[in-house]
Design a protein around this motif. Sequence first.
Motif, PDB file in Angstrom:
ATOM      1  N   ALA A 169      11.114   5.119  -2.331  1.00  0.00           N
ATOM      2  CA  ALA A 169       9.977   4.333  -1.844  1.00  0.00           C
ATOM      3  C   ALA A 169      10.367   2.953  -1.343  1.00  0.00           C
ATOM      4  N   VAL A 170      11.268   2.276  -2.043  1.00  0.00           N
ATOM      5  CA  VAL A 170      11.633   0.915  -1.649  1.00  0.00           C
ATOM      6  C   VAL A 170      12.258   0.927  -0.257  1.00  0.00           C
ATOM      7  N   ALA A 171      13.131   1.879   0.016  1.00  0.00           N
ATOM      8  CA  ALA A 171      13.784   1.942   1.325  1.00  0.00           C
ATOM      9  C   ALA A 171      12.787   2.275   2.433  1.00  0.00           C
ATOM     10  N   VAL A 172      11.958   3.269   2.210  1.00  0.00           N
ATOM     11  CA  VAL A 172      10.998   3.690   3.232  1.00  0.00           C
ATOM     12  C   VAL A 172       9.943   2.612   3.473  1.00  0.00           C
ATOM     13  N   CYS A 173       9.409   2.054   2.408  1.00  0.00           N
ATOM     14  CA  CYS A 173       8.374   1.023   2.545  1.00  0.00           C
ATOM     15  C   CYS A 173       8.936  -0.239   3.186  1.00  0.00           C
ATOM     16  N   GLY A 174      10.143  -0.603   2.812  1.00  0.00           N
ATOM     17  CA  GLY A 174      10.787  -1.767   3.409  1.00  0.00           C
ATOM     18  C   GLY A 174      11.030  -1.566   4.899  1.00  0.00           C
ATOM     19  N   ALA A 175      11.514  -0.401   5.275  1.00  0.00           N
ATOM     20  CA  ALA A 175      11.773  -0.112   6.697  1.00  0.00           C
ATOM     21  C   ALA A 175      10.476  -0.128   7.505  1.00  0.00           C
ATOM     22  N   ALA A 176       9.428   0.486   6.973  1.00  0.00           N
ATOM     23  CA  ALA A 176       8.143   0.509   7.678  1.00  0.00           C
ATOM     24  C   ALA A 176       7.594  -0.908   7.853  1.00  0.00           C
ATOM     25  N   ALA A 177       7.675  -1.702   6.800  1.00  0.00           N
ATOM     26  CA  ALA A 177       7.173  -3.071   6.866  1.00  0.00           C
ATOM     27  C   ALA A 177       7.980  -3.911   7.848  1.00  0.00           C
ATOM     28  N   GLU A 178       9.282  -3.722   7.857  1.00  0.00           N
ATOM     29  CA  GLU A 178      10.115  -4.506   8.767  1.00  0.00           C
ATOM     30  C   GLU A 178       9.897  -4.086  10.224  1.00  0.00           C
ATOM     31  N   CYS A 179       9.511  -2.844  10.462  1.00  0.00           N
ATOM     32  CA  CYS A 179       9.147  -2.429  11.821  1.00  0.00           C
ATOM     33  C   CYS A 179       7.934  -3.221  12.308  1.00  0.00           C
ATOM     34  N   LYS A 225       0.832  -1.212   0.000  1.00  0.00           N
ATOM     35  CA  LYS A 225       0.000   0.000   0.000  1.00  0.00           C
ATOM     36  C   LYS A 225       0.866   1.261   0.000  1.00  0.00           C
ATOM     37  N   LEU A 226       1.904   1.279   0.833  1.00  0.00           N
ATOM     38  CA  LEU A 226       2.794   2.451   0.881  1.00  0.00           C
ATOM     39  C   LEU A 226       3.518   2.646  -0.449  1.00  0.00           C
ATOM     40  N   TYR A 227       3.959   1.549  -1.041  1.00  0.00           N
ATOM     41  CA  TYR A 227       4.681   1.634  -2.310  1.00  0.00           C
ATOM     42  C   TYR A 227       3.786   2.190  -3.412  1.00  0.00           C
ATOM     43  N   ARG A 228       2.527   1.774  -3.439  1.00  0.00           N
ATOM     44  CA  ARG A 228       1.587   2.292  -4.437  1.00  0.00           C
ATOM     45  C   ARG A 228       1.374   3.791  -4.247  1.00  0.00           C
ATOM     46  N   ARG A 229       1.276   4.215  -2.994  1.00  0.00           N
ATOM     47  CA  ARG A 229       1.091   5.650  -2.729  1.00  0.00           C
ATOM     48  C   ARG A 229       2.301   6.460  -3.144  1.00  0.00           C
ATOM     49  N   ALA A 230       3.491   5.878  -3.002  1.00  0.00           N
ATOM     50  CA  ALA A 230       4.728   6.576  -3.368  1.00  0.00           C
ATOM     51  C   ALA A 230       4.949   6.558  -4.875  1.00  0.00           C
ATOM     52  N   ARG A 231       4.161   5.768  -5.583  1.00  0.00           N
ATOM     53  CA  ARG A 231       4.216   5.663  -7.044  1.00  0.00           C
ATOM     54  C   ARG A 231       5.606   5.350  -7.584  1.00  0.00           C
ATOM     55  N   GLY A 232       6.288   4.426  -6.905  1.00  0.00           N
ATOM     56  CA  GLY A 232       7.563   3.932  -7.402  1.00  0.00           C
ATOM     57  C   GLY A 232       8.722   4.911  -7.364  1.00  0.00           C
ATOM     58  N   LYS A 233       8.620   5.949  -6.551  1.00  0.00           N
ATOM     59  CA  LYS A 233       9.730   6.902  -6.449  1.00  0.00           C
ATOM     60  C   LYS A 233      10.984   6.192  -5.927  1.00  0.00           C
ATOM     61  N   ILE A 234      12.128   6.754  -6.173  1.00  0.00           N
ATOM     62  CA  ILE A 234      13.406   6.119  -5.864  1.00  0.00           C
ATOM     63  C   ILE A 234      13.547   5.796  -4.374  1.00  0.00           C
TER      64      ILE A 234
END
Length: 180
Positions: free
Chosen positions: A112-122, A101-110
């Motif tokens: 996004a992978v780091a932020v979405c991954g960190a949030a999910a791993e939390c 969901k976060l990745y879709r909202r970020a629309r694949g910005k550079i």
Amino acid sequence: MEKRCVQAPAAVPSVRMLALAGALAALSCAATLTVAVPTPTGGYVNPGDAVVLLGAYVLGGGWGAAAGALGPALADLLGGYGIYAPATLVIKGLMALAAGKLYRRARGKIWAVAVCGAAAECIMVAGYWLYDALLLGSLAAGAAGVPGNLIQGAFGAACAAILAAALKKNAWARRAFPSL
């Protein structure tokens, strides 16, 4: 006589999505079981989270959550950690749902992978901490697994970022997975 085109309702999953989710569930199970480095806390570090996150980025939150929940939970059952399978089903599902969901909202910005991954791993770290606390009867005792899970989370997020970057550079992958 009028011809009508019969379409499947929107709720009916496509064969392609089912196949991709099944393949990613199997891949996350295999990645979890084949490369498992034990940690001092009794768990293990593996590349399974990388596949869970990549599945969330490629399939989106819903399908990514299904694949991300089933594969690692099956790995727990097959790998002798059956007591963790119910927690893994929920935790990894929520992890993939949030990442997708976060990745879709970020629309694949550079970033996004780091932020979405960190949030999910939390979510993963907190989820296993709480589950361990439930099993052990103490938040302090449950916290013993946090360092190992932080390492697992960092490893999974970093691997997913590398894999996503590689797929983004591939023309076939960009056509097959435009949301990536």
